[in-house]
Design a protein around this motif. Structure first.
Motif, PDB file in Angstrom:
ATOM      1  N   ILE A 117       2.373   2.060  -6.365  1.00  0.00           N
ATOM      2  CA  ILE A 117       3.390   1.450  -7.213  1.00  0.00           C
ATOM      3  C   ILE A 117       3.136   1.857  -8.660  1.00  0.00           C
ATOM      4  O   ILE A 117       2.075   1.559  -9.225  1.00  0.00           O
ATOM      5  CB  ILE A 117       3.369  -0.088  -7.098  1.00  0.00           C
ATOM      6  N   CYS A 118       4.110   2.554  -9.239  1.00  0.00           N
ATOM      7  CA  CYS A 118       4.080   2.879 -10.663  1.00  0.00           C
ATOM      8  C   CYS A 118       5.279   2.187 -11.302  1.00  0.00           C
ATOM      9  O   CYS A 118       6.419   2.647 -11.163  1.00  0.00           O
ATOM     10  CB  CYS A 118       4.141   4.387 -10.878  1.00  0.00           C
ATOM     11  N   GLU A 148      -1.998   0.657  -4.559  1.00  0.00           N
ATOM     12  CA  GLU A 148      -2.542   1.344  -5.730  1.00  0.00           C
ATOM     13  C   GLU A 148      -1.517   1.152  -6.845  1.00  0.00           C
ATOM     14  O   GLU A 148      -0.393   1.645  -6.759  1.00  0.00           O
ATOM     15  CB  GLU A 148      -2.748   2.831  -5.432  1.00  0.00           C
ATOM     16  N   VAL A 149      -1.897   0.454  -7.896  1.00  0.00           N
ATOM     17  CA  VAL A 149      -0.957   0.031  -8.931  1.00  0.00           C
ATOM     18  C   VAL A 149      -1.244   0.763 -10.240  1.00  0.00           C
ATOM     19  O   VAL A 149      -2.376   0.750 -10.733  1.00  0.00           O
ATOM     20  CB  VAL A 149      -1.045  -1.495  -9.147  1.00  0.00           C
ATOM     21  N   ASN A 150      -0.204   1.387 -10.784  1.00  0.00           N
ATOM     22  CA  ASN A 150      -0.289   2.066 -12.088  1.00  0.00           C
ATOM     23  C   ASN A 150      -1.638   2.767 -12.266  1.00  0.00           C
ATOM     24  O   ASN A 150      -2.471   2.348 -13.086  1.00  0.00           O
ATOM     25  CB  ASN A 150      -0.040   1.069 -13.222  1.00  0.00           C
ATOM     26  N   GLY A 187      10.656   2.861 -12.751  1.00  0.00           N
ATOM     27  CA  GLY A 187       9.598   2.740 -11.762  1.00  0.00           C
ATOM     28  C   GLY A 187       9.750   3.741 -10.636  1.00  0.00           C
ATOM     29  O   GLY A 187      10.856   4.180 -10.322  1.00  0.00           O
ATOM     30  N   LYS A 188       8.614   4.104 -10.027  1.00  0.00           N
ATOM     31  CA  LYS A 188       8.628   4.999  -8.857  1.00  0.00           C
ATOM     32  C   LYS A 188       7.545   4.549  -7.902  1.00  0.00           C
ATOM     33  O   LYS A 188       6.481   4.060  -8.310  1.00  0.00           O
ATOM     34  CB  LYS A 188       8.451   6.456  -9.265  1.00  0.00           C
ATOM     35  N   TYR A 189       7.796   4.773  -6.616  1.00  0.00           N
ATOM     36  CA  TYR A 189       6.978   4.156  -5.583  1.00  0.00           C
ATOM     37  C   TYR A 189       6.832   5.124  -4.408  1.00  0.00           C
ATOM     38  O   TYR A 189       7.764   5.855  -4.072  1.00  0.00           O
ATOM     39  CB  TYR A 189       7.630   2.849  -5.106  1.00  0.00           C
ATOM     40  N   LEU A 221       1.065  -7.240 -10.773  1.00  0.00           N
ATOM     41  CA  LEU A 221       1.526  -6.435  -9.645  1.00  0.00           C
ATOM     42  C   LEU A 221       0.474  -6.413  -8.535  1.00  0.00           C
ATOM     43  O   LEU A 221       0.803  -6.452  -7.352  1.00  0.00           O
ATOM     44  CB  LEU A 221       1.827  -5.010 -10.096  1.00  0.00           C
ATOM     45  N   LYS A 222      -0.777  -6.355  -8.917  1.00  0.00           N
ATOM     46  CA  LYS A 222      -1.853  -6.322  -7.928  1.00  0.00           C
ATOM     47  C   LYS A 222      -1.935  -7.641  -7.168  1.00  0.00           C
ATOM     48  O   LYS A 222      -2.296  -7.670  -5.982  1.00  0.00           O
ATOM     49  CB  LYS A 222      -3.186  -6.040  -8.638  1.00  0.00           C
ATOM     50  N   GLU A 223      -1.578  -8.737  -7.826  1.00  0.00           N
ATOM     51  CA  GLU A 223      -1.556 -10.026  -7.136  1.00  0.00           C
ATOM     52  C   GLU A 223      -0.428 -10.065  -6.105  1.00  0.00           C
ATOM     53  O   GLU A 223      -0.579 -10.644  -5.031  1.00  0.00           O
ATOM     54  CB  GLU A 223      -1.368 -11.151  -8.155  1.00  0.00           C
TER      55      GLU A 223
END
Length: 261
Positions: A138-139, A156-158, A127-129, A148-150
Protein backbone atom coordinates in the motif's frame (compact mmCIF):
# COMPACT_ATOMS: atom_id res chain seq x y z
CA UNK A 1 -0.52 -10.23 -9.27
CA UNK A 2 -2.32 -6.94 -9.82
CA UNK A 3 -1.69 -3.21 -9.41
CA UNK A 4 -4.45 -0.64 -8.91
CA UNK A 5 -4.24 3.15 -8.72
CA UNK A 6 -6.97 5.46 -7.46
CA UNK A 7 -8.62 8.43 -9.24
CA UNK A 8 -6.26 10.96 -7.61
CA UNK A 9 -3.18 9.42 -9.24
CA UNK A 10 -1.83 11.93 -11.82
CA UNK A 11 -2.38 9.52 -14.72
CA UNK A 12 -5.99 9.06 -13.65
CA UNK A 13 -6.40 12.82 -13.28
CA UNK A 14 -5.38 13.08 -16.94
CA UNK A 15 -7.83 10.29 -17.87
CA UNK A 16 -10.63 12.02 -15.96
CA UNK A 17 -10.02 15.36 -17.70
CA UNK A 18 -10.06 13.61 -21.07
CA UNK A 19 -13.25 11.78 -20.12
CA UNK A 20 -14.94 15.00 -19.03
CA UNK A 21 -14.14 16.58 -22.40
CA UNK A 22 -15.69 13.59 -24.18
CA UNK A 23 -18.77 14.04 -21.97
CA UNK A 24 -18.85 17.70 -23.04
CA UNK A 25 -18.77 16.67 -26.70
CA UNK A 26 -21.63 14.18 -26.19
CA UNK A 27 -23.64 16.92 -24.49
CA UNK A 28 -23.55 18.78 -27.82
CA UNK A 29 -24.03 15.88 -30.28
CA UNK A 30 -25.33 12.31 -30.15
CA UNK A 31 -22.32 10.92 -32.00
CA UNK A 32 -19.40 13.35 -31.90
CA UNK A 33 -15.95 12.40 -33.10
CA UNK A 34 -13.33 13.25 -30.52
CA UNK A 35 -9.94 12.03 -29.33
CA UNK A 36 -8.25 13.81 -26.43
CA UNK A 37 -4.71 13.57 -25.09
CA UNK A 38 -3.85 15.14 -21.74
CA UNK A 39 -0.50 15.76 -20.05
CA UNK A 40 -0.80 17.26 -16.59
CA UNK A 41 1.69 18.14 -13.86
CA UNK A 42 3.78 20.79 -12.14
CA UNK A 43 1.26 23.59 -12.51
CA UNK A 44 0.19 23.09 -16.12
CA UNK A 45 -2.29 20.98 -18.10
CA UNK A 46 -1.59 20.43 -21.82
CA UNK A 47 -4.57 19.21 -23.87
CA UNK A 48 -4.86 18.34 -27.55
CA UNK A 49 -8.34 17.51 -28.82
CA UNK A 50 -9.04 16.22 -32.32
CA UNK A 51 -12.74 16.88 -32.47
CA UNK A 52 -15.78 17.45 -34.65
CA UNK A 53 -17.37 19.47 -31.82
CA UNK A 54 -15.86 22.70 -30.56
CA UNK A 55 -15.64 22.92 -26.77
CA UNK A 56 -15.38 26.51 -25.45
CA UNK A 57 -12.08 27.26 -23.74
CA UNK A 58 -13.93 28.45 -20.65
CA UNK A 59 -15.61 25.05 -20.35
CA UNK A 60 -12.26 23.30 -20.74
CA UNK A 61 -10.66 25.48 -18.07
CA UNK A 62 -13.55 24.82 -15.69
CA UNK A 63 -13.16 21.06 -16.19
CA UNK A 64 -9.43 21.24 -15.48
CA UNK A 65 -9.97 23.37 -12.38
CA UNK A 66 -12.68 21.08 -11.01
CA UNK A 67 -10.61 17.92 -11.45
CA UNK A 68 -6.99 19.08 -11.08
CA UNK A 69 -7.08 22.47 -9.37
CA UNK A 70 -5.76 25.88 -10.42
CA UNK A 71 -3.46 24.89 -13.26
CA UNK A 72 -2.45 26.80 -16.36
CA UNK A 73 -4.54 25.35 -19.18
CA UNK A 74 -2.85 24.92 -22.57
CA UNK A 75 -5.65 23.81 -24.90
CA UNK A 76 -5.30 23.02 -28.60
CA UNK A 77 -8.37 22.02 -30.65
CA UNK A 78 -8.02 20.65 -34.20
CA UNK A 79 -10.42 18.89 -36.61
CA UNK A 80 -10.40 15.13 -37.03
CA UNK A 81 -8.39 13.75 -39.93
CA UNK A 82 -10.52 13.72 -43.07
CA UNK A 83 -9.85 10.03 -43.81
CA UNK A 84 -10.93 8.99 -40.31
CA UNK A 85 -13.99 11.19 -40.60
CA UNK A 86 -14.94 9.75 -43.99
CA UNK A 87 -14.78 6.22 -42.54
CA UNK A 88 -17.89 7.03 -40.49
CA UNK A 89 -19.80 8.79 -43.29
CA UNK A 90 -23.27 7.34 -43.72
CA UNK A 91 -22.97 4.62 -41.04
CA UNK A 92 -20.94 3.66 -37.99
CA UNK A 93 -18.00 1.48 -38.98
CA UNK A 94 -15.06 0.28 -36.93
CA UNK A 95 -12.87 3.27 -36.14
CA UNK A 96 -9.46 1.58 -36.01
CA UNK A 97 -7.41 -1.61 -36.32
CA UNK A 98 -6.90 -3.59 -33.16
CA UNK A 99 -6.76 -6.77 -31.13
CA UNK A 100 -9.01 -6.77 -28.08
CA UNK A 101 -9.20 -9.15 -25.16
CA UNK A 102 -11.74 -9.57 -22.40
CA UNK A 103 -10.80 -11.64 -19.35
CA UNK A 104 -12.96 -12.37 -16.30
CA UNK A 105 -11.76 -10.50 -13.25
CA UNK A 106 -10.30 -12.56 -10.42
CA UNK A 107 -11.03 -12.52 -6.70
CA UNK A 108 -7.57 -11.01 -6.17
CA UNK A 109 -8.38 -8.16 -8.54
CA UNK A 110 -11.75 -7.55 -6.85
CA UNK A 111 -10.08 -7.53 -3.44
CA UNK A 112 -7.45 -4.98 -4.44
CA UNK A 113 -10.05 -2.76 -6.09
CA UNK A 114 -12.00 -2.75 -2.83
CA UNK A 115 -8.85 -1.70 -0.97
CA UNK A 116 -8.18 1.06 -3.50
CA UNK A 117 -11.74 2.37 -3.14
CA UNK A 118 -11.52 2.31 0.65
CA UNK A 119 -8.27 4.28 0.53
CA UNK A 120 -9.65 6.82 -1.92
CA UNK A 121 -12.86 7.32 0.03
CA UNK A 122 -10.80 7.79 3.20
CA UNK A 123 -8.02 10.08 1.95
CA UNK A 124 -9.10 11.42 -1.49
CA UNK A 125 -5.41 11.53 -2.40
CA UNK A 126 -2.95 9.87 -4.77
CA UNK A 127 -2.41 6.19 -4.10
CA UNK A 128 -1.28 2.93 -5.70
CA UNK A 129 -1.59 -0.61 -4.47
CA UNK A 130 -0.28 -4.10 -5.34
CA UNK A 131 -1.63 -7.51 -4.37
CA UNK A 132 0.53 -10.56 -5.17
CA UNK A 133 -1.04 -13.58 -3.49
CA UNK A 134 -0.03 -13.03 0.16
CA UNK A 135 1.91 -9.80 -0.46
CA UNK A 136 -0.06 -6.55 -0.14
CA UNK A 137 1.75 -3.27 -0.86
CA UNK A 138 0.00 0.00 0.00
CA UNK A 139 1.42 3.34 -1.12
CA UNK A 140 -1.02 6.03 0.01
CA UNK A 141 -0.15 9.71 -0.02
CA UNK A 142 -1.27 12.21 2.61
CA UNK A 143 -1.82 9.43 5.12
CA UNK A 144 -0.23 8.42 8.41
CA UNK A 145 1.66 5.20 7.73
CA UNK A 146 1.22 4.10 11.34
CA UNK A 147 -2.55 4.33 11.01
CA UNK A 148 -2.50 2.41 7.71
CA UNK A 149 -0.46 -0.31 9.39
CA UNK A 150 -3.12 -0.62 12.09
CA UNK A 151 -5.81 -1.07 9.43
CA UNK A 152 -3.75 -3.50 7.31
CA UNK A 153 -1.22 -5.04 9.73
CA UNK A 154 0.06 -7.59 7.21
CA UNK A 155 0.68 -5.02 4.46
CA UNK A 156 3.88 -3.32 3.37
CA UNK A 157 2.94 0.33 3.89
CA UNK A 158 4.64 3.33 2.26
CA UNK A 159 8.04 1.60 1.95
CA UNK A 160 10.00 4.89 1.69
CA UNK A 161 7.89 6.77 4.23
CA UNK A 162 4.98 9.20 4.19
CA UNK A 163 4.59 11.17 0.95
CA UNK A 164 2.43 13.88 -0.63
CA UNK A 165 1.87 12.72 -4.24
CA UNK A 166 -0.36 14.41 -6.78
CA UNK A 167 0.40 16.53 -9.82
CA UNK A 168 2.70 18.89 -7.89
CA UNK A 169 5.33 16.17 -7.59
CA UNK A 170 4.51 13.94 -10.56
CA UNK A 171 3.14 14.16 -14.10
CA UNK A 172 0.17 12.31 -15.53
CA UNK A 173 -0.81 11.30 -19.06
CA UNK A 174 -3.87 9.71 -20.63
CA UNK A 175 -4.04 5.92 -20.92
CA UNK A 176 -0.85 5.27 -18.96
CA UNK A 177 -2.53 3.06 -16.36
CA UNK A 178 -4.26 0.50 -18.56
CA UNK A 179 -3.09 -2.36 -16.36
CA UNK A 180 -5.00 -0.81 -13.48
CA UNK A 181 -8.05 -0.19 -15.67
CA UNK A 182 -8.19 -3.51 -17.51
CA UNK A 183 -6.23 -6.10 -15.48
CA UNK A 184 -5.59 -9.20 -17.63
CA UNK A 185 -7.60 -7.74 -20.52
CA UNK A 186 -5.03 -5.09 -21.36
CA UNK A 187 -3.94 -4.88 -25.00
CA UNK A 188 -2.66 -1.99 -27.10
CA UNK A 189 -5.77 0.18 -27.17
CA UNK A 190 -6.36 2.96 -24.65
CA UNK A 191 -9.82 3.40 -23.12
CA UNK A 192 -9.96 7.09 -22.31
CA UNK A 193 -10.51 10.37 -24.13
CA UNK A 194 -12.24 8.85 -27.17
CA UNK A 195 -15.75 8.68 -28.59
CA UNK A 196 -17.69 5.46 -29.04
CA UNK A 197 -16.82 5.05 -32.72
CA UNK A 198 -13.27 4.23 -31.62
CA UNK A 199 -12.67 0.49 -31.31
CA UNK A 200 -10.37 1.15 -28.35
CA UNK A 201 -13.47 2.12 -26.41
CA UNK A 202 -16.38 0.13 -27.80
CA UNK A 203 -14.69 -3.16 -28.63
CA UNK A 204 -12.75 -3.20 -25.37
CA UNK A 205 -16.01 -2.72 -23.46
CA UNK A 206 -17.78 -5.34 -25.58
CA UNK A 207 -15.04 -7.96 -25.07
CA UNK A 208 -14.88 -7.20 -21.34
CA UNK A 209 -18.63 -7.58 -20.87
CA UNK A 210 -18.66 -10.82 -22.86
CA UNK A 211 -15.91 -12.25 -20.66
CA UNK A 212 -17.69 -11.31 -17.44
CA UNK A 213 -20.95 -12.85 -18.75
CA UNK A 214 -19.47 -16.10 -20.02
CA UNK A 215 -16.68 -16.54 -17.48
CA UNK A 216 -14.15 -17.31 -20.22
CA UNK A 217 -11.60 -15.11 -22.05
CA UNK A 218 -12.77 -13.42 -25.26
CA UNK A 219 -10.44 -12.21 -28.01
CA UNK A 220 -11.41 -10.41 -31.22
CA UNK A 221 -9.62 -8.45 -33.89
CA UNK A 222 -10.85 -5.80 -36.29
CA UNK A 223 -9.75 -3.54 -39.14
CA UNK A 224 -10.69 0.06 -39.66
CA UNK A 225 -13.86 0.18 -41.72
CA UNK A 226 -15.23 -3.20 -40.58
CA UNK A 227 -19.02 -3.24 -40.47
CA UNK A 228 -19.14 -6.38 -38.30
CA UNK A 229 -16.96 -7.69 -35.46
CA UNK A 230 -17.36 -11.14 -33.96
CA UNK A 231 -20.38 -11.61 -36.23
CA UNK A 232 -22.14 -8.56 -34.75
CA UNK A 233 -22.81 -5.25 -36.55
CA UNK A 234 -20.37 -2.65 -35.30
CA UNK A 235 -23.27 -0.29 -34.65
CA UNK A 236 -24.65 -2.78 -32.08
CA UNK A 237 -21.27 -2.97 -30.35
CA UNK A 238 -21.26 0.81 -30.15
CA UNK A 239 -24.74 0.80 -28.59
CA UNK A 240 -23.64 -1.85 -26.05
CA UNK A 241 -20.75 0.40 -25.07
CA UNK A 242 -23.03 3.45 -24.97
CA UNK A 243 -25.38 1.68 -22.56
CA UNK A 244 -22.46 0.71 -20.35
CA UNK A 245 -21.03 4.23 -20.25
CA UNK A 246 -24.46 5.63 -19.41
CA UNK A 247 -24.92 3.04 -16.66
CA UNK A 248 -21.82 4.22 -14.80
CA UNK A 249 -22.47 7.94 -15.26
CA UNK A 250 -20.42 8.97 -18.30
CA UNK A 251 -16.87 8.99 -19.65
CA UNK A 252 -15.39 10.88 -16.72
CA UNK A 253 -16.80 8.28 -14.32
CA UNK A 254 -15.45 5.56 -16.62
CA UNK A 255 -12.01 7.13 -16.33
CA UNK A 256 -12.01 7.03 -12.53
CA UNK A 257 -11.66 3.26 -12.20
CA UNK A 258 -11.65 1.86 -15.74
CA UNK A 259 -13.28 -1.51 -16.34
CA UNK A 260 -12.13 -3.04 -13.05
CA UNK A 261 -14.59 -1.28 -10.76
Amino acid sequence: MYEKVNPAHPDKVADRIAGALVDAAYAKEKDPRIAVEVLVGHGICHIIAETSVSIPREDVENIVKRIAGNLICDYREVPQDVHLSDNQDGMIRCGDNGIFRGVPITEEQKALTDIAKFMYNTYHADGKYILDQARLIICQSNADSRHLKEVYPAAEVNPIGDWTGGTDVDSGATNRKLGSDMADSVTGGGLHGKDLSKADVSVNIYAWLQAQETGIPVEVCCAIGDEEIDGIPYSEIVETARDYIRSIGGFEKFAEWGLVR
